[in-house]
Design a protein around this motif. Structure first.
Motif, PDB file in Angstrom:
ATOM      1  N   LYS A 171       0.813  -1.224   0.000  1.00 45.31           N
ATOM      2  CA  LYS A 171       0.000   0.000   0.000  1.00 45.31           C
ATOM      3  C   LYS A 171       0.843   1.270   0.000  1.00 45.31           C
ATOM      4  CE  LYS A 171      -3.950  -2.216   2.223  1.00 45.31           C
ATOM      5  NZ  LYS A 171      -4.960  -2.169   3.313  1.00 45.31           N
TER       6      LYS A 171
ATOM      7  N   TYR B 176       1.946  -5.163  -4.438  1.00 47.36           N
ATOM      8  CA  TYR B 176       1.653  -6.442  -3.800  1.00 47.36           C
ATOM      9  C   TYR B 176       0.376  -7.075  -4.327  1.00 47.36           C
ATOM     10  CZ  TYR B 176       5.539  -6.293  -0.530  1.00 47.36           C
ATOM     11  OH  TYR B 176       6.801  -6.305   0.011  1.00 47.36           O
ATOM     12  N   THR B 177      -0.556  -6.274  -4.788  1.00 51.89           N
ATOM     13  CA  THR B 177      -1.812  -6.842  -5.283  1.00 51.89           C
ATOM     14  C   THR B 177      -1.648  -7.510  -6.646  1.00 51.89           C
ATOM     15  OG1 THR B 177      -2.369  -4.617  -6.075  1.00 51.89           O
ATOM     16  CG2 THR B 177      -3.336  -5.313  -3.979  1.00 51.89           C
TER      17      THR B 177
ATOM     18  N   MET C 282      -6.085 -12.421  -8.188  1.00 53.28           N
ATOM     19  CA  MET C 282      -5.623 -11.096  -7.807  1.00 53.28           C
ATOM     20  C   MET C 282      -6.823 -10.222  -7.415  1.00 53.28           C
ATOM     21  SD  MET C 282      -2.350 -11.383  -8.076  1.00 53.28           S
ATOM     22  CE  MET C 282      -2.743 -13.035  -7.433  1.00 53.28           C
ATOM     23  N   PRO C 283      -6.664  -9.370  -6.419  1.00 57.95           N
ATOM     24  CA  PRO C 283      -7.786  -8.568  -5.927  1.00 57.95           C
ATOM     25  C   PRO C 283      -8.268  -7.553  -6.955  1.00 57.95           C
ATOM     26  CG  PRO C 283      -5.748  -7.915  -4.851  1.00 57.95           C
ATOM     27  CD  PRO C 283      -5.437  -9.151  -5.634  1.00 57.95           C
TER      28      PRO C 283
ATOM     29  N   SER D 152      -8.500  -4.482  -6.820  1.00 61.49           N
ATOM     30  CA  SER D 152      -7.747  -3.224  -6.813  1.00 61.49           C
ATOM     31  C   SER D 152      -6.438  -3.289  -7.596  1.00 61.49           C
ATOM     32  CB  SER D 152      -7.441  -2.812  -5.373  1.00 61.49           C
ATOM     33  OG  SER D 152      -6.561  -3.757  -4.764  1.00 61.49           O
ATOM     34  N   MET D 153      -6.112  -4.451  -8.164  1.00 63.10           N
ATOM     35  CA  MET D 153      -4.803  -4.624  -8.794  1.00 63.10           C
ATOM     36  C   MET D 153      -4.516  -3.535  -9.819  1.00 63.10           C
ATOM     37  SD  MET D 153      -3.424  -7.793 -11.156  1.00 63.10           S
ATOM     38  CE  MET D 153      -2.303  -7.428 -12.518  1.00 63.10           C
TER      39      MET D 153
ATOM     40  N   ASP E 242      -3.983  -0.069  -8.379  1.00 60.51           N
ATOM     41  CA  ASP E 242      -2.710   0.016  -7.657  1.00 60.51           C
ATOM     42  C   ASP E 242      -1.522   0.058  -8.614  1.00 60.51           C
ATOM     43  OD1 ASP E 242      -4.169  -0.141  -5.306  1.00 60.51           O
ATOM     44  OD2 ASP E 242      -3.840  -2.300  -5.060  1.00 60.51           O
TER      45      ASP E 242
END
Length: 620
Positions: free
Chosen positions: A268, A301-302, A316-317, A319-320, A323
């Motif tokens: 983050k 990290y995402t 993968m989330p 938000s990838m 981000d």
């Protein structure tokens, strides 16, 4: 011009298509100055020129690993017991037992990756009971790929894991029926718990870390490696954790060329990391021995789809993309090359959506950005990478995990993991590496064998002929092709006038040995800039001596690094171990159980013979 060094009577593979097989090579000022006929090269000799006869041995350009963690690995190399190359669990456990006996408290015995259970004759890992029997009081930590870690009771006490320790995010502390940790840690789906636990162990003091890194570099030289592109790593902060390698560089003690990428350390806060580093260092900053290479392999990290083929593919989330985009945009604006870890095609697709969006505003052509790994990449995404001017760096992780992949996804799906031949057909820059030291061994010849044969270390044939490379093409991925990934095309990677004089003389001919022997090749002499950094046999006196490994209990002093198959501590004992498949030698007969059973002694009277003499052959 007077040559410093002339090599004669060798079989040279230059990878220069205009001059593929010369008779002789001349070197001056750290570069190749002549590559041609022996008479012409000898004409460059002066009173101080050294002439070395290669005895008809094969000589190739110095190998380049496009993905390795040499800087982090060097800090710990002297503390680690390596099971790289060991072919029986019996031998591995005997090595562990010997190391436990000499390791002082509070130090741990660590086996940190570089092997797979599939390489063992027994096809299994040690049990926790076996670890506790061998080491009741000394902490033992064994990391197996990105998959799991085994800790004995002493290690559990050292790291403080108890019944009350909460479950970690992204991993599992396996517990017994009473809720107590058993010593098994699982990556589900990422390796954070494994690495965080390893980080709790004692570290070497700076003086020993300098020595450790020197030994690791010389180990790479022994295997013919002259350049490493370092892919950063978790728990590797810049600039603090680069102080050791930078001191070695300043002191003139590097025996490898290193191009290093910067790997974000703060979930983050990835954009802040790269904004800070962009003000401190620029790509290409440094010299031919030590230089900055850009960002990655972790950008955010995402977007990290750690591969562990024993568990389901991670998703993968959402938000990838949000981000990833500002980080890629920042890198493109600052003309920073980047590399991105991506195992699965789904992750690659989503990352390419971001790259294509940024490319509309800031063209990516000429930036030498690339993906790492790409085991399941589709043809469509290969072509998208080609259109954007990107590359792909492949590693031999499937040589260590192919069996697990086939068990989960099937043999058909494994036929192109990754599809190297298709990547080359598409015109994508492709390079090869190891991803050592944790998820695979650092031995480049294991990778070359995998590229040529398509086999795992366990002997499983993964790939059809259409996805295999011939030996020269595979070697090119380990030399000339890899210079693209550090933006050094034309500077090295071939034996060619004007290029850096990095060259390896092999102990056997890569082009003629049986396929199964490719993984056993080593260097008898390695030159970096025309100077020997490794020598053995006839060339042992040419390379400078290396101080003993520190501390004095270091596993490197006892066992060295990668273990040869042909002669492992005398060979015969371990050949018997592999043949019988047992986990420990009998106190009377060693591993010669078959001989005991056919002996004239009353060997078949289990109660009177085995019990009286303490022999345990009957158990196997």
């Amino acid at each position: 011009m007077t040559a410093d060094l002339i090599l004669v009577n060798g079989r040279f593979t230059t990878l220069d298509r205009s001059n593929p097989n010369p008779e002789s090579v001349a070197i001056a000022g750290g570069r190749f100055v002549g590559v041609g006929g022996e008479r012409d090269m000898r004409a460059l000799a002066g009173p101080t020129t050294q002439i070395v006869d290669l005895g008809r041995r094969r000589a190739v350009p110095g190998l380049i690993d496009s993905h390795m963690h040499i800087i982090r690995g060097g800090l710990n190399y002297n503390m680690e017991l390596r099971w790289d190359g060991v072919r029986s669990l019996a031998q591995a456990m005997e090595m562990l037992k010997k190391q436990v006996a000499v390791t002082p408290p509070p130090q741990w015995v660590r086996v940190v990756g570089g092997f797979t259970e599939h390489q063992f004759a027994e096809k299994r890992l040690p049990t926790l009971e076996e670890l506790n029997a061998v080491a009741p009081d000394t902490p033992v930590f064994i990391l197996h790929l990105y998959d799991r870690a085994l800790l004995n009771g002493a290690a559990l006490r050292a790291v403080g894991y108890t019944k009350d320790t909460p479950a970690p995010p992204g991993g599992e502390i396996v517990r017994d029926v009473a809720g107590n940790p058993t010593g098994l840690l699982l990556a589900k789906p990422n390796a954070t718990i494994l690495y965080a636990t390893l980080a709790k162990g004692p570290k070497l003091p700076p003086e020993y870390q300098l020595n450790s890194t020197r030994h690791f570099m010389r180990e790479m030289n022994r295997l013919g490696v002259t350049t490493v592109i370092d892919a950063g790593g978790g728990f590797q902060n810049y600039p603090d954790d680069y102080a050791i390698i930078e001191k070695l560089h300043a002191d003139g003690e590097l025996t490898l060329r290193i191009a290093y990428n910067l790997f974000t350390q703060k979930p983050k806060q990835e954009l802040h990391d790269f904004e800070t580093w962009a003000k401190q260092v620029k790509p290409g900053q440094g010299d031919d021995l030590y230089r900055h290479n850009g960002a990655g392999e972790m950008l955010v990290y995402t977007a990290a789809d750690f591969e562990d083929f024993r568990v389901e593919q991670p998703e993968m989330p959402p938000s990838m993309e949000d981000d990833l985009e500002p980080v890629v945009r920042l890198l493109a604006q600052n003309r920073w090359p980047w590399r991105l870890h991506a195992t699965y095609d789904e992750t690659i697709s989503r990352a390419l959506d971001v790259f294509e969006k940024v490319d509309k505003d800031i063209p990516l052509q000429g930036l030498n950005w690339f993906f790492d790994h790409c085991e399941t990449i589709s043809d469509r995404n290969i072509d998208r990478i080609a259109a954007l001017g990107g590359g792909i760096a492949v590693q031999h992780r499937m040589a260590y995990q192919g069996e697990d992949f086939v068990e989960r996804y099937g043999a058909r799906a494994a036929e192109r993991t990754p599809p190297v031949a298709r990547m080359l057909e598409a015109g994508v820059p492709v390079g090869a590496g190891t991803d050592a030291t944790r998820v695979a061994s650092y031995n480049p010849w294991v990778s070359l064998a995998w590229l040529v044969t398509g086999k795992t270390l366990g002997g499983l044939k993964l790939y059809p002929q259409r996805n295999l490379l011939d030996r020269e093409s595979a070697l090119r991925l380990w030399t000339q092709a890899n210079t693209w990934f550090s933006t050094e095309q034309g500077k090295k990677g071939q034996i060619k006038p004007g290029q850096l004089a990095d060259l390896v003389v092999l102990d056997r001919d890569y082009f003629s040995v049986p396929e199964d022997e490719i993984q056993d090749i080593e260097s008898v002499m390695t030159l970096l800039g025309g100077k020997p950094v490794h020598g053995t046999g006839d060339y042992a006196d040419l390379a400078p001596p290396l101080p003993p490994a520190m501390p004095d209990w270091s596993p490197v002093r006892i066992f060295g690094g990668y273990r040869k198959r042909a002669v492992q501590d005398g060979g015969s004992q371990y050949a018997l171990a592999a043949g019988c498949g047992c986990a420990s030698a009998c106190g009377v007969h060693g591993h010669a159980h078959a001989s005991a059973l056919t002996a004239a002694a009353p060997a078949r009277d289990e109660r009177s013979f085995w019990g009286a003499l303490g022999c345990s052959c009957w158990a196997f």
